[in-house]
Design an enzyme around this catalytic site. Structure first.
Site, PDB file in Angstrom:
ATOM      1  N   CYS A   1      -7.883   0.281  -1.310  1.00  0.00           N
ATOM      2  CA  CYS A   1      -7.699  -0.357  -0.018  1.00  0.00           C
ATOM      3  C   CYS A   1      -7.448  -1.838  -0.284  1.00  0.00           C
ATOM      4  O   CYS A   1      -8.279  -2.516  -0.893  1.00  0.00           O
ATOM      5  CB  CYS A   1      -8.924  -0.178   0.872  1.00  0.00           C
ATOM      6  SG  CYS A   1      -8.797  -1.091   2.435  1.00  0.00           S
TER       7      CYS A   1
ATOM      8  N   ASP B   1     -19.674 -13.748  23.732  1.00  0.00           N
ATOM      9  CA  ASP B   1     -18.886 -13.037  22.714  1.00  0.00           C
ATOM     10  C   ASP B   1     -18.991 -11.539  22.993  1.00  0.00           C
ATOM     11  O   ASP B   1     -19.660 -10.796  22.264  1.00  0.00           O
ATOM     12  CB  ASP B   1     -19.424 -13.374  21.326  1.00  0.00           C
ATOM     13  CG  ASP B   1     -18.578 -12.780  20.200  1.00  0.00           C
ATOM     14  OD1 ASP B   1     -17.516 -12.191  20.493  1.00  0.00           O
ATOM     15  OD2 ASP B   1     -18.998 -12.880  19.030  1.00  0.00           O
TER      16      ASP B   1
ATOM     17  N   CYS C   1       0.826  -1.206   0.000  1.00  0.00           N
ATOM     18  CA  CYS C   1       0.000   0.000   0.000  1.00  0.00           C
ATOM     19  C   CYS C   1       0.862   1.258   0.000  1.00  0.00           C
ATOM     20  O   CYS C   1       1.804   1.384   0.789  1.00  0.00           O
ATOM     21  CB  CYS C   1      -0.916   0.005   1.225  1.00  0.00           C
ATOM     22  SG  CYS C   1      -2.022   1.432   1.307  1.00  0.00           S
TER      23      CYS C   1
ATOM     24  N   CYS D   1     -12.162 -10.621  21.327  1.00  0.00           N
ATOM     25  CA  CYS D   1     -11.393  -9.833  20.356  1.00  0.00           C
ATOM     26  C   CYS D   1     -10.317  -9.015  21.066  1.00  0.00           C
ATOM     27  O   CYS D   1      -9.667  -8.174  20.447  1.00  0.00           O
ATOM     28  CB  CYS D   1     -12.317  -8.919  19.554  1.00  0.00           C
ATOM     29  SG  CYS D   1     -13.258  -7.743  20.563  1.00  0.00           S
TER      30      CYS D   1
ATOM     31  N   CYS E   1      -3.550  -0.705   8.551  1.00  0.00           N
ATOM     32  CA  CYS E   1      -2.789  -1.965   8.444  1.00  0.00           C
ATOM     33  C   CYS E   1      -1.419  -1.772   9.076  1.00  0.00           C
ATOM     34  O   CYS E   1      -0.428  -1.592   8.368  1.00  0.00           O
ATOM     35  CB  CYS E   1      -2.643  -2.386   6.989  1.00  0.00           C
ATOM     36  SG  CYS E   1      -4.199  -2.602   6.132  1.00  0.00           S
TER      37      CYS E   1
END
Length: 478
Positions: free
Chosen positions: A182, A407, A79, A434, A88
């Protein structure tokens, strides 16, 4: 002698990066043993020169000045705005190394935060696609374009600084970094981004100004169905203009011939940059996508929650089912169930599945998804999970849960929700996380209440980022 006696702000120090830290920081030690947190896009094994920003009592904070010797884990980012965009943060690291770092991140959290030693963390389940894996991407439009470093010294800019369609610059709610491609988005999403930008510039559409709360074009939210190779284009504006939307529809259909799509226009007057509208107009198609996970089919509207990586979501859910070890007569609770994707997976393998969620629209979607798949043994209840205990008497009609799947959001479980979960004493708890730090925090409490952490399986849902999803299976021992 303290660190403050030895080092000064602005001083350059040399060190080798030894570990990844949070956000865009890494850690290393100087020859005298002093620890240094270095900000910058670095990899373990990099030899760097860093400028000291702060001298703390026990360590230094610094920023990368020069890369002296690259690590073997380094690769060339594909990128052109890597390091500026911030989306990222690990694109400069080989994928195998990313998986190694993510496993270590989970293991370190369980040991240092959770106090759980000798836990066998499984190798991270890799994504089948390291690029172009996202099924949802949100772009923002702004009247203030974030200038790239090389543009700051240019007398004449190639692009206007008064229009940008892309991602918000890190830490800046007002400025947007112009994005042409992207590499996490599907190719059709990048096509829609380019076509929308061309339409906006040709028509002179006024971009949104966050501080002044003026302007027409606010967001472009794109969703994609793997099952049907179909795109949803959701253009978010400050008001509705039917004639303009019809022209936009014709423009997209012409520019993206052969692409299956539906187009919606969300309208919002709120003073924020969120892509959720107060009213929605269907411009083309039926305004929804249909997706499949395993044997189940789901209807997805513009503002529905759905796992962002479709292919890895299937792997994640299969892992949940394996850890749950369901029996035909089981009752299962699914906490923080969203639109019911996990709940419906569970329902196919047990007597009764119950999903709990605070968001009303998600509960409505979950019930519709159950009906669409012909599943009659799934029940959904709207409740703030901190008030989970108030619902337990109602849920007793189904019987006590042998398995509970939870979750929670990134902040982890609310202490009262965790307290209620443990009071129910299920045989098995499958924790989907997460955030390794909060998994470790909640996991410590679970273990102290008579459970053993039997298995930890990280899943890479988001390649080239520091995020990692983790499945943890706890079994009751008392």
């Amino acid at each position: 002698m303290t660190l403050r006696d030895i080092y000064r702000k602005g001083e350059l120090v040399e060190l080798t990066i030894a570990d990844i830290a949070e956000k865009d920081q890494c850690f290393g030690t100087l020859d005298n043993g002093a620890g240094v947190l270095v900000r910058g896009m670095l990899a373990v094994g990099d030899r760097v020169s860093a400028k000291v920003l702060k001298v703390k009592p026990r360590y230094l904070e610094a920023v990368l000045d020069e890369l002296l010797e690259p690590s073997e884990d380094r690769v060339e980012p594909v990128c052109s705005v890597f390091g500026v965009c911030g989306g990222c943060k690990w694109m400069h690291v080989s994928y195998d190394a990313q998986l190694h770092y993510k496993k270590k991140k989970v293991a370190d959290a369980l040991e240092h935060i959770g106090g759980m030693h000798d836990i066998a963390v499984q190798p991270v389940l890799p994504a089948p696609e390291a690029f172009h894996y996202r099924n949802k991407v949100e772009f923002s439009c702004s009247s203030k374009r974030y200038l790239l470093p090389h543009e700051l010294s240019m007398e004449t800019l190639d692009k206007s600084k008064d229009f940008a369609l892309g991602f918000h610059a890190p830490g800046n709610f007002e400025k947007v970094l112009e994005i042409d491609t992207c590499y996490l988005a599907k190719p059709s999403m990048n096509e829609a981004l380019s076509a929308t930008r061309a339409f906006a510039l040709d028509r002179g559409l006024e971009p949104y100004a966050a501080r002044a709360h003026t302007g027409f074009l606010r967001n472009l939210m794109l969703r994609y169905s793997e099952e049907h190779d179909e795109l949803m284009v959701n253009i978010v504006t400050s008001w509705y203009d039917r004639e303009l939307m019809e022209a936009y529809r014709d423009h997209l259909l012409e520019r993206m011939k052969g692409r299956r799509m539906t187009i919606v226009n969300n309208v919002t007057t709120r003073k924020n940059t969120v892509s959720t509208g107060e009213k929605e107009y269907v411009v083309y198609g039926d305004g929804t996508l249909r997706e499949r996970l395993g044997d189940l089919h789901f209807r997805i509207s513009a503002n529905s929650f759905f796992q962002t990586n479709t292919r890895q979501a299937e792997a994640l859910y299969e892992g949940i089912m394996r850890m749950a070890g369901l029996k035909q007569d089981d009752v299962v609770y699914d906490l923080y169930c969203g639109t019911g994707t996990i709940t419906l997976y569970l329902a196919e393998r047990c007597r009764q599945a119950v999903g709990l969620e605070v968001v009303e629209s998600s509960i409505i979607d979950a019930a519709e998804n159950a009906g669409a798949n012909g599943i009659e043994n799934a029940a959904f209840y709207q409740v703030d999970l901190k008030d989970f205990h108030t619902l337990v008497p109602t849920l007793e009609q189904y019987g006590m849960p042998r398995v509970i799947v939870t979750d929670p959001p990134r902040a982890g479980m609310h202490p009262k929700a965790l307290e209620t979960l443990l009071r129910l004493q299920p045989e098995t708890i499958v924790y989907v996380s997460c955030n390794p730090a909060n998994l470790a925090r909640d996991g410590k409490e679970i273990v102290q209440q008579g459970y053993r952490l039997e298995e930890v399986q990280p899943v890479d849902m988001f390649p080239h980022t520091s995020h990692v999803e983790t499945l943890a299976c706890f079994r009751r021992t008392v």
